[in-house]
Design an enzyme around this catalytic site. Sequence first.
Site, mmCIF file in Angstrom:
data_model
loop_
_atom_site.group_PDB
_atom_site.id
_atom_site.type_symbol
_atom_site.label_atom_id
_atom_site.label_comp_id
_atom_site.label_asym_id
_atom_site.label_seq_id
_atom_site.Cartn_x
_atom_site.Cartn_y
_atom_site.Cartn_z
ATOM 1 N N HIS A 123 0.815 -1.219 0.000
ATOM 2 C CA HIS A 123 0.000 0.000 0.000
ATOM 3 C C HIS A 123 0.847 1.267 0.000
ATOM 4 C CE1 HIS A 123 0.848 -0.556 4.335
ATOM 5 N NE2 HIS A 123 0.728 0.758 4.408
ATOM 6 N N HIS A 189 4.469 9.241 12.445
ATOM 7 C CA HIS A 189 3.698 8.071 12.868
ATOM 8 C C HIS A 189 4.649 6.952 13.277
ATOM 9 C CE1 HIS A 189 4.623 6.890 8.750
ATOM 10 N NE2 HIS A 189 3.929 5.772 8.816
#
Length: 323
Positions: A123, A189
């Site tokens: 992804h 993140h």
Amino acid sequence: MKMTNPRKASRAFLGMSHSPLLGLNPIDEDDQMAIDMAVSAARTFVHEFGPELIVLIGPDHYNGFFNELMPPFCIGSEATAVGDYLSPAGPLNVAQDKALALAKHLMNDNFDMAVSRRMLVDHGFSQALQFLWDDEMKTPPLIPIFVNSVSQPSIARLSRCRTLGQSIGQFLDTLPERTLLIGSGGLSHEPPVPTMEHPDLAVRERITNKRMPTQQERDAKTERVKAAGMALAHGEDWMKPLNPEWDHRWMQAMASGELDALCAMSEESISQQAGNSAHESKTWLVARSALPLNTELPCPLQTYRCMPALIAGYGVMFMHTNT
């Protein structure tokens, strides 16, 4: 008779965060609307620009590249998306001849570039294509470039990423195609991506030996990441918080093209301040550096949303040259 240099083809940069949890973890209506608007705007600007060639720079999350052999960078002359989470599976429309020509250019420019003749991507590459060209990923021809963002010590340093982008830009100067450079990743993140420091030998083996996971393993991974996102959304202290201030500084550096201060940051500070996976933001740095630096280019899209449930400081930015 005076000779003139041919006019350089237009070039555009799209920096786009990704999150495998989009569509999987619940987020509130305002957050969903903000992401939908950002993606829709990016899609509009990209299609109005009308790229004839794409250079797609993305990371991997132990679906295509493993620690048995982990290059800092790798160009694919052929690439297939594995279809993890909700991202599409299937071959990418790779411009094989141009991918190999870029690799040759980089080698001649003293940049030792790995080449994969059968690259597998996840992804980190395909979500951007999915959002811009739907699940079929019927894109213009593209060159995929992998940037290691998870496995030390071979994560490329900031200044090296800038140099790579500049060399890619020099290669594109020789081509007539309107080119879109996509940096897919970041911003701040730290999802539960294991490292070689993990205490469990089985986990270390899983991220070392290259093999396709079983469906059961893939489903278990999805549930782990979903749970981590909800833990972050609920403020549980075992999850590292996002850092919007760091994200905004990063995006401002991209907008201005003034990258010296950014490239002077220590590698350790990236992980400490923005999370281990914030190194994915270097995909933006590579892509942006292929456009003119130290100048503010037209930037019709710059948007950001702090999205704990998605484990993403979610930024989208589009800019282009004036030619």
